[in-house]
Design a protein around this motif. Structure first.
Motif, PDB file in Angstrom:
ATOM      1  N   ASN A   2      -2.875 -13.776  -1.237  1.00 40.09           N
ATOM      2  CA  ASN A   2      -2.774 -14.310  -1.808  1.00 40.09           C
ATOM      3  C   ASN A   2      -4.601 -14.379  -3.218  1.00 40.09           C
ATOM      4  N   MET A   3      -5.529 -13.748  -2.300  1.00 45.88           N
ATOM      5  CA  MET A   3      -6.633 -13.483  -3.166  1.00 45.88           C
ATOM      6  C   MET A   3      -6.426 -12.327  -4.207  1.00 45.88           C
ATOM      7  N   LEU A   4      -5.291 -11.296  -4.142  1.00 44.23           N
ATOM      8  CA  LEU A   4      -5.105 -10.307  -4.533  1.00 44.23           C
ATOM      9  C   LEU A   4      -4.237 -10.594  -5.831  1.00 44.23           C
ATOM     10  N   ASP A   5      -3.267 -11.290  -5.192  1.00 47.97           N
ATOM     11  CA  ASP A   5      -2.110 -11.767  -6.515  1.00 47.97           C
ATOM     12  C   ASP A   5      -3.354 -13.660  -7.546  1.00 47.97           C
ATOM     13  N   ARG A   6      -4.214 -14.163  -6.937  1.00 52.97           N
ATOM     14  CA  ARG A   6      -5.211 -14.484  -7.767  1.00 52.97           C
ATOM     15  C   ARG A   6      -5.685 -14.074  -8.919  1.00 52.97           C
ATOM     16  N   LEU A   7      -6.646 -12.890  -8.258  1.00 56.75           N
ATOM     17  CA  LEU A   7      -7.098 -12.152  -9.140  1.00 56.75           C
ATOM     18  C   LEU A   7      -6.638 -11.248  -9.960  1.00 56.75           C
ATOM     19  N   GLU A   8      -5.314 -10.540  -9.425  1.00 53.93           N
ATOM     20  CA  GLU A   8      -4.509 -10.343 -10.323  1.00 53.93           C
ATOM     21  C   GLU A   8      -5.149  -8.551  -9.588  1.00 53.93           C
ATOM     22  N   LEU A   9      -4.942  -7.898  -9.020  1.00 49.66           N
ATOM     23  CA  LEU A   9      -5.747  -6.753  -8.259  1.00 49.66           C
ATOM     24  C   LEU A   9      -4.438  -6.078  -7.938  1.00 49.66           C
ATOM     25  N   ASP A  10      -4.497  -5.035  -7.887  1.00 47.80           N
ATOM     26  CA  ASP A  10      -4.119  -4.643  -7.399  1.00 47.80           C
ATOM     27  C   ASP A  10      -4.169  -3.405  -6.233  1.00 47.80           C
ATOM     28  N   GLU A  11      -3.901  -3.739  -4.913  1.00 48.18           N
ATOM     29  CA  GLU A  11      -4.296  -3.050  -3.526  1.00 48.18           C
ATOM     30  C   GLU A  11      -4.322  -1.711  -3.524  1.00 48.18           C
ATOM     31  N   ASP A  12      -3.633  -1.444  -4.111  1.00 47.72           N
ATOM     32  CA  ASP A  12      -4.045   0.759  -4.097  1.00 47.72           C
ATOM     33  C   ASP A  12      -5.528   0.875  -5.259  1.00 47.72           C
ATOM     34  N   GLU A  13      -5.559  -0.007  -6.051  1.00 49.33           N
ATOM     35  CA  GLU A  13      -6.424   0.354  -7.046  1.00 49.33           C
ATOM     36  C   GLU A  13      -7.682   0.389  -6.173  1.00 49.33           C
ATOM     37  N   ILE A  14      -8.280  -0.955  -6.085  1.00 53.79           N
ATOM     38  CA  ILE A  14      -9.023  -1.510  -5.163  1.00 53.79           C
ATOM     39  C   ILE A  14      -9.908  -0.502  -2.878  1.00 53.79           C
ATOM     40  N   VAL A  15      -8.348  -0.737  -3.265  1.00 54.14           N
ATOM     41  CA  VAL A  15      -8.929   0.145  -1.841  1.00 54.14           C
ATOM     42  C   VAL A  15      -9.397   1.548  -2.218  1.00 54.14           C
ATOM     43  N   ASN A  16      -8.286   2.454  -2.782  1.00 57.14           N
ATOM     44  CA  ASN A  16      -8.982   3.654  -2.748  1.00 57.14           C
ATOM     45  C   ASN A  16     -10.030   3.943  -3.745  1.00 57.14           C
TER      46      ASN A  16
ATOM     47  N   MET B 110       1.021  -2.104  -0.250  1.00 57.03           N
ATOM     48  CA  MET B 110       0.330  -0.022  -0.195  1.00 57.03           C
ATOM     49  C   MET B 110       0.856   1.592  -0.399  1.00 57.03           C
ATOM     50  N   THR B 111       0.541   1.917  -0.891  1.00 52.58           N
ATOM     51  CA  THR B 111       1.394   2.912  -1.013  1.00 52.58           C
ATOM     52  C   THR B 111       1.031   4.551   0.352  1.00 52.58           C
ATOM     53  N   GLN B 112       1.693   4.913   0.710  1.00 50.93           N
ATOM     54  CA  GLN B 112       1.530   6.158   2.069  1.00 50.93           C
ATOM     55  C   GLN B 112       0.829   6.878   1.592  1.00 50.93           C
ATOM     56  N   GLU B 113       0.199   7.134   0.393  1.00 51.47           N
ATOM     57  CA  GLU B 113      -0.389   8.368   0.070  1.00 51.47           C
ATOM     58  C   GLU B 113      -1.948   6.950   0.508  1.00 51.47           C
ATOM     59  N   THR B 114      -2.186   6.029  -0.177  1.00 52.57           N
ATOM     60  CA  THR B 114      -3.833   5.561   0.283  1.00 52.57           C
ATOM     61  C   THR B 114      -3.271   5.292   1.988  1.00 52.57           C
ATOM     62  N   LEU B 115      -2.646   4.818   2.752  1.00 47.68           N
ATOM     63  CA  LEU B 115      -2.132   4.736   3.734  1.00 47.68           C
ATOM     64  C   LEU B 115      -2.709   6.372   3.932  1.00 47.68           C
ATOM     65  N   ASP B 116      -2.435   6.873   3.963  1.00 49.54           N
ATOM     66  CA  ASP B 116      -3.015   8.681   4.851  1.00 49.54           C
ATOM     67  C   ASP B 116      -3.966   8.671   4.500  1.00 49.54           C
ATOM     68  N   ARG B 117      -4.638   8.748   3.426  1.00 49.54           N
ATOM     69  CA  ARG B 117      -6.376   8.907   2.425  1.00 49.54           C
ATOM     70  C   ARG B 117      -7.160   8.145   4.133  1.00 49.54           C
ATOM     71  N   ILE B 118      -6.722   6.393   3.976  1.00 47.22           N
ATOM     72  CA  ILE B 118      -7.056   5.837   5.481  1.00 47.22           C
ATOM     73  C   ILE B 118      -7.210   6.943   6.514  1.00 47.22           C
ATOM     74  N   ARG B 119      -6.169   6.668   7.113  1.00 45.42           N
ATOM     75  CA  ARG B 119      -6.249   7.358   7.981  1.00 45.42           C
ATOM     76  C   ARG B 119      -6.878   8.760   7.992  1.00 45.42           C
ATOM     77  N   LYS B 120      -7.010   9.446   7.587  1.00 48.38           N
ATOM     78  CA  LYS B 120      -7.740  10.384   7.681  1.00 48.38           C
ATOM     79  C   LYS B 120      -8.598  10.585   7.762  1.00 48.38           C
ATOM     80  N   PHE B 121      -9.637  10.001   7.086  1.00 47.80           N
ATOM     81  CA  PHE B 121     -11.451   9.036   6.786  1.00 47.80           C
ATOM     82  C   PHE B 121     -11.442   9.504   7.813  1.00 47.80           C
ATOM     83  N   THR B 122     -10.659   8.040   8.728  1.00 48.97           N
ATOM     84  CA  THR B 122     -11.324   7.939  10.460  1.00 48.97           C
ATOM     85  C   THR B 122     -11.115   9.437  10.633  1.00 48.97           C
ATOM     86  N   GLU B 123      -9.989  10.062  10.865  1.00 45.22           N
ATOM     87  CA  GLU B 123      -9.617  11.182  11.753  1.00 45.22           C
ATOM     88  C   GLU B 123     -10.484  12.180  11.710  1.00 45.22           C
TER      89      GLU B 123
END
Lengths: 107, 107, 107, 107
Positions: D67-81, C1-14
């Motif tokens: 493992n699931m991200l890998d299996r489905l070829e997903l990008d963690e930052d993309e789906i989280v954002n 996870m990039t720092q940017e994504t981490l920061d976004r999650i934290r800011k959302f909560t705060e």
């Protein structure tokens, strides 16, 4: 469940003074935890499972459900029948027959 | 559960031709899913919960447990009593009274 | 996870003042609840699933895991690597290759 | 997660030829099972928990998510954002601040 089995479950809890731990929230956690020990029997295969293990884990789920019914003073038949009223409305036979879609996706 | 309630649950499944979906693995998933909808009633607070919602979700868990008992042709009292035999051995009153440790951590 | 994504999650909560609800116990419940919304994508079929829905639910699990790492001030790489040390010991390649048994059932 | 940790997780699976078991459905079950082992740390108490045990179980959840991200070829930052986009819309600060209600119950 027979009255005898019910009484046994209740006596087990009382004898150990465990009512103090059986808050609704703790029992909800416990039902989920045991449900997942049951699920673990099917973790890597749908078809090959250890039936004896399944029986034990399903029994654990049932015991905690019974603890919750007791704690909240609920009648199993009453809550199940009320839910079946809802299910029958949400899944009319003519729409739901042979389909596994959720009610809000049935046309 | 009364025979009438049991029959209603079975007829609901049969009328919709849903036995085909009720594999043991799918029912194990379903029990866990419903157990977590029950848990969601307590997600952010142990004490403030919507009792009507709790009743509905607990009923869902019970219905899927019943489906699994039926599918595997299990007797609820038999499996529960066999598990209670184990529980009584694992948690002797003199060791377990008033404690919430897992059996393998009771001295 | 990039720092940017981490920061976004934290800011959302705060921004929402939600730290007060993010106790470790509540986050553990939340991870289980979201894991079961993910599981629901596969409730009746292993092969037919809605990928967009899977992505959303997996993201929810990941966000709550991140909340828990933050709350407990844990380093993801550290705890994962420590667990991988254990996994590598419990599942030696020569014993575990191609097998799905739990470590305590590997001969 | 660093590239090194990612590579270690992937190599662990490959060395054991476990990709065959890592279907999306099996991984969804696995995430739920591990989430509940994490929940078990808080089964009877919200406040007293074994932090070392919590770390191990949280790590297990994270590994299966990876493992699931890998299996489905997903990008963690993309789906989280993408999910955070939704969350920010569903929970506007002015409505959600300090409240733990679900979005559909926020007035």
């Amino acid at each position: 469940m027979t009255q005898e089995t019910l009484d046994r479950i209740r006596k087990f809890t009382e004898d150990r003074d465990w009512d103090q731990f059986h808050t609704p929230a703790n029992l909800a956690k416990s039902i989920s935890i045991e449900a997942n020990e049951l699920l673990e029997c099917f973790q890597w295969s749908d078809d090959e499972y250890d039936l004896e293990h399944v029986k034990e884990e399903l029994a654990d789920v049932l015991v905690y459900c019974r603890n919750m019914l007791d704690r909240l003073e609920l009648d199993e038949d009453e809550i199940v029948n009320r839910k079946m009223d809802q299910n029958e409305r949400k899944y009319p036979v003519e729409k739901a027959k042979g389909k596994n879609e959720k009610w809000d996706r049935l046309d």
